[in-house]
Scaffold this motif. Structure first.
Motif, PDB file in Angstrom:
ATOM      1  N   ARG A 155      -8.707  -3.844  -0.066  1.00  0.00           N
ATOM      2  CA  ARG A 155      -8.029  -5.132  -0.292  1.00  0.00           C
ATOM      3  C   ARG A 155      -8.741  -5.938  -1.375  1.00  0.00           C
ATOM      4  O   ARG A 155      -8.114  -6.699  -2.101  1.00  0.00           O
ATOM      5  CB  ARG A 155      -7.915  -5.920   1.008  1.00  0.00           C
ATOM      6  CG  ARG A 155      -9.233  -6.448   1.538  1.00  0.00           C
ATOM      7  CD  ARG A 155      -9.095  -7.172   2.881  1.00  0.00           C
ATOM      8  NE  ARG A 155     -10.372  -7.658   3.333  1.00  0.00           N
ATOM      9  CZ  ARG A 155     -11.319  -6.916   3.889  1.00  0.00           C
ATOM     10  NH1 ARG A 155     -11.113  -5.631   4.082  1.00  0.00           N
ATOM     11  NH2 ARG A 155     -12.462  -7.448   4.263  1.00  0.00           N
ATOM     12  N   GLU A 156     -10.063  -5.775  -1.488  1.00  0.00           N
ATOM     13  CA  GLU A 156     -10.818  -6.495  -2.519  1.00  0.00           C
ATOM     14  C   GLU A 156     -10.670  -5.801  -3.872  1.00  0.00           C
ATOM     15  O   GLU A 156     -10.572  -6.463  -4.905  1.00  0.00           O
ATOM     16  CB  GLU A 156     -12.290  -6.614  -2.136  1.00  0.00           C
ATOM     17  CG  GLU A 156     -12.545  -7.284  -0.800  1.00  0.00           C
ATOM     18  CD  GLU A 156     -11.981  -8.691  -0.689  1.00  0.00           C
ATOM     19  OE1 GLU A 156     -11.658  -9.319  -1.721  1.00  0.00           O
ATOM     20  OE2 GLU A 156     -11.846  -9.174   0.448  1.00  0.00           O
ATOM     21  N   ARG A 158      -8.147  -4.414  -5.033  1.00  0.00           N
ATOM     22  CA  ARG A 158      -6.864  -4.805  -5.619  1.00  0.00           C
ATOM     23  C   ARG A 158      -6.961  -6.129  -6.369  1.00  0.00           C
ATOM     24  O   ARG A 158      -6.147  -6.414  -7.232  1.00  0.00           O
ATOM     25  CB  ARG A 158      -5.780  -4.882  -4.538  1.00  0.00           C
ATOM     26  CG  ARG A 158      -5.368  -3.513  -4.013  1.00  0.00           C
ATOM     27  CD  ARG A 158      -4.130  -3.591  -3.128  1.00  0.00           C
ATOM     28  NE  ARG A 158      -4.351  -4.242  -1.853  1.00  0.00           N
ATOM     29  CZ  ARG A 158      -4.780  -3.629  -0.750  1.00  0.00           C
ATOM     30  NH1 ARG A 158      -5.031  -2.333  -0.765  1.00  0.00           N
ATOM     31  NH2 ARG A 158      -4.950  -4.297   0.365  1.00  0.00           N
TER      32      ARG A 158
END
Length: 182
Positions: A155-156, A158
């Protein structure tokens, strides 16, 4: 804008001058001495200047890299150095420095700006010449960064974009070309 600096580099007048010329809103000193405030407060009055202790830095690294953050204890090629580092840490006399200031800056930016895209430039993931001094970017530190950076949570990743093809390939983040920050 925030400038994050390894306080051990404050002895280099070129580094100090680059930070002063950038006129940041905030300066964070990594490590404990000398204090960043002692160096910059007279040149940049009104700028928020603070130092972050190694324990707080390590907690943030653990949040983003998990147990891999402990690589700082065993990153030396010499067995005796590994044993020495682990022993000092176990008895409360050693610190785990973890990643480089460049990679730590990326983690800090992700933490402080949870909804923003973070653009990365100039964070080398390999040892060799350092642009600001005659010495060499420590191969142990480069190895730690190469191990830790790809472990950023998906998620980071991205939210991270880079201008560096090597960083893009090793970490698995988007490469942007022709990017200019206004």
């Amino acid at each position: 804008m925030t400038s994050i600096i390894a306080t051990g580099q404050l002895g280099d007048h070129r580094i100090r001058q680059m930070v002063i010329d950038a006129r940041p809103d905030e300066i964070i000193g990594r490590k404990s001495k000398p204090l960043a405030s002692d160096v910059f407060s007279k040149y940049l009055p009104g700028v928020h200047i603070w130092n972050i202790d190694t324990e707080s830095q390590f907690r943030l690294q653990k949040k983003y890299f998990g147990v891999a953050a402990y690589i700082g204890l065993v990153n030396s090629p010499k067995i005796s150095k590994k044993v020495f580092r682990i022993g000092r840490w176990l008895f409360g006399r050693g610190e785990i420095f973890g990643c480089s200031t460049g990679l730590w800056s990326v983690v800090y930016a992700l933490e402080e700006n949870p909804e923003a895209t973070v653009y990365v430039s100039g964070v080398g993931l390999q040892g060799g010449s350092h642009w600001y001094r005659d010495g060499v970017f420590n191969d142990d530190t480069a190895m730690k960064d190469r191990i830790l950076a790809p472990r950023l949570p998906e998620r980071e990743k991205r939210r991270v974009k880079t201008t560096d093809p090597v960083f893009s390939e090793l970490v698995g983040v988007e490469l942007v070309e022709g990017f200019v920050l206004d």
